[in-house]
Design a protein around this motif. Structure first.
Motif, PDB file in Angstrom:
ATOM      1  N   LYS A  22       0.825  -1.207   0.000  1.00 53.74           N
ATOM      2  CA  LYS A  22       0.000   0.000   0.000  1.00 53.74           C
ATOM      3  C   LYS A  22       0.862   1.261   0.000  1.00 53.74           C
ATOM      4  O   LYS A  22       0.568   2.238  -0.701  1.00 53.74           O
ATOM      5  CB  LYS A  22      -0.940  -0.010   1.213  1.00 53.74           C
ATOM      6  CG  LYS A  22      -2.047  -1.057   1.109  1.00 53.74           C
ATOM      7  CD  LYS A  22      -2.971  -1.010   2.310  1.00 53.74           C
ATOM      8  CE  LYS A  22      -4.100  -2.028   2.192  1.00 53.74           C
ATOM      9  NZ  LYS A  22      -5.006  -1.749   1.053  1.00 53.74           N
ATOM     10  N   ASP A 106      -6.599   0.142   6.193  1.00 55.89           N
ATOM     11  CA  ASP A 106      -7.516   0.738   5.230  1.00 55.89           C
ATOM     12  C   ASP A 106      -6.795   1.834   4.446  1.00 55.89           C
ATOM     13  O   ASP A 106      -6.057   2.634   5.023  1.00 55.89           O
ATOM     14  CB  ASP A 106      -8.727   1.310   5.989  1.00 55.89           C
ATOM     15  CG  ASP A 106      -9.689   2.040   5.079  1.00 55.89           C
ATOM     16  OD1 ASP A 106      -9.573   3.275   4.961  1.00 55.89           O
ATOM     17  OD2 ASP A 106     -10.545   1.365   4.489  1.00 55.89           O
ATOM     18  N   ASP A 107      -7.000   1.879   3.118  1.00 53.77           N
ATOM     19  CA  ASP A 107      -6.314   2.863   2.270  1.00 53.77           C
ATOM     20  C   ASP A 107      -6.617   4.292   2.703  1.00 53.77           C
ATOM     21  O   ASP A 107      -5.725   5.154   2.714  1.00 53.77           O
ATOM     22  CB  ASP A 107      -6.727   2.680   0.805  1.00 53.77           C
ATOM     23  CG  ASP A 107      -6.111   1.434   0.190  1.00 53.77           C
ATOM     24  OD1 ASP A 107      -5.076   0.981   0.713  1.00 53.77           O
ATOM     25  OD2 ASP A 107      -6.659   0.926  -0.801  1.00 53.77           O
ATOM     26  N   GLU A 108      -7.861   4.552   3.055  1.00 53.04           N
ATOM     27  CA  GLU A 108      -8.246   5.910   3.445  1.00 53.04           C
ATOM     28  C   GLU A 108      -7.526   6.353   4.714  1.00 53.04           C
ATOM     29  O   GLU A 108      -7.082   7.506   4.819  1.00 53.04           O
ATOM     30  CB  GLU A 108      -9.766   5.967   3.652  1.00 53.04           C
ATOM     31  CG  GLU A 108     -10.280   7.361   3.988  1.00 53.04           C
ATOM     32  CD  GLU A 108     -11.787   7.399   4.123  1.00 53.04           C
ATOM     33  OE1 GLU A 108     -12.299   8.370   4.718  1.00 53.04           O
ATOM     34  OE2 GLU A 108     -12.463   6.454   3.642  1.00 53.04           O
ATOM     35  N   GLN A 111      -3.859   7.218   3.917  1.00 51.25           N
ATOM     36  CA  GLN A 111      -3.745   8.542   3.319  1.00 51.25           C
ATOM     37  C   GLN A 111      -3.903   9.627   4.385  1.00 51.25           C
ATOM     38  O   GLN A 111      -3.160  10.619   4.388  1.00 51.25           O
ATOM     39  CB  GLN A 111      -4.807   8.710   2.231  1.00 51.25           C
ATOM     40  CG  GLN A 111      -4.559   7.898   0.961  1.00 51.25           C
ATOM     41  CD  GLN A 111      -3.406   8.452   0.135  1.00 51.25           C
ATOM     42  OE1 GLN A 111      -2.870   9.523   0.407  1.00 51.25           O
ATOM     43  NE2 GLN A 111      -3.021   7.708  -0.901  1.00 51.25           N
TER      44      GLN A 111
END
Length: 273
Positions: A22, A106-108, A111
């Motif tokens: 990721k 989680d990607d969010e 970020q």
């Protein structure tokens, strides 16, 4: 574009692989090392001085909190914890501006954490990072044990007698430890807390470094950095570093950086031996 030199730490290979995959997609991140345990994380952080540390909390041996406690305040990078902690504990991290990612990753959230790290890096707030984390840990402990706040305010009478070995009082939740000064290897400051390192264990004491110094034996303990003091009896090796600085090897794993402003203290000690 700002690139954050990053170390990732997790004892689970699948979690480490997922995090790497990721982060490799994010242009602001440059992974410079991967670690499988707390010991490796400490060594890599000391050697590479990363901007950012993705650090698993729950690991065997030295856990994520233990990694932070073992590092000098000025060496602690920005930290993003990866954790399965309960929400009430995570709230404590938010209050103290410590970033975290709740597993499964989680990607969010990645970020979000990176954006927060970039903002803090650009605002040069990272020097407060260890004190924030220690404050968060203390807040979590108090939520788990509401009576601990009252315990922290307790004081014990000092014994003024040459027959009693000098000790430091450490209060942790409901426990009170009397720590022999001769067992203390080094101490570093983290805001209103100090991390006392003794016999492989790091104790957190709520006081300032200045106040603790008043209780320590001045012949045995010397300041070697603005936020660090060492017990001279535990120095095993002096390792040259850059710009007139050097490291002191205090045990099998601990290394402490001596700043230029305090190098004469160690030079004098070595000369007198």
């Amino acid at each position: 574009m700002t690139k954050l030199r990053t170390i990732i730490v997790d004892d689970e290979p699948l979690a480490l692989n997922l995090l790497r995959a990721k982060l490799n997609k994010i242009p602001e991140i440059e992974i410079i090392a991967e670690c499988k345990n707390g010991r490796e994380a400490i060594e890599a952080t000391m050697a590479l001085a990363p901007d950012l540390l993705f650090l698993d909390i729950q690991m065997p041996g030295i856990d994520g909190f233990g990694v932070i406690k073992k590092l000098q305040s000025d060496i602690v990078p920005l930290v993003v914890f990866t954790t399965a902690f309960e929400q009430y504990a995570l709230d404590a991290f938010d209050v103290h501006a410590v970033d975290y990612i709740l597993k499964p990753i989680d990607d969010e959230r990645i970020q979000r954490a990176i954006q927060r790290a970039l903002v803090r890096c650009e605002s040069d707030e990272d020097t407060l990072n260890k004190s924030r984390i220690i404050s968060a840990i203390d807040s979590i402990n108090e939520r788990k044990n509401p009576e601990s706040a009252a315990t922290q305010s307790m004081s014990l009478p000092k014994l003024n007698t040459d027959k009693v070995e000098r000790k430091i009082v450490i209060k942790d939740r409901d426990d009170i430890t009397l720590l022999k000064q001769t067992d203390i290897e080094w101490v570093d400051a983290a805001g209103d807390y100090v991390c006392v390192h003794a016999q492989g264990v790091t104790h957190i004491k709520r006081c300032t470094l200045k106040n603790l110094l008043e209780d320590l034996d001045s012949e045995m303990f010397k300041r070697v950095h603005r936020s660090t003091i060492v017990n001279l009896n535990y120095i095993q090796k002096v390792i040259p570093h850059t710009k007139g600085e050097f490291f002191l090897k205090l045990g099998e794993y601990d290394q402490v950086k001596v700043s230029r402003n305090y190098r004469e203290v160690i030079k004098s000690f070595l000369t007198d031996m």
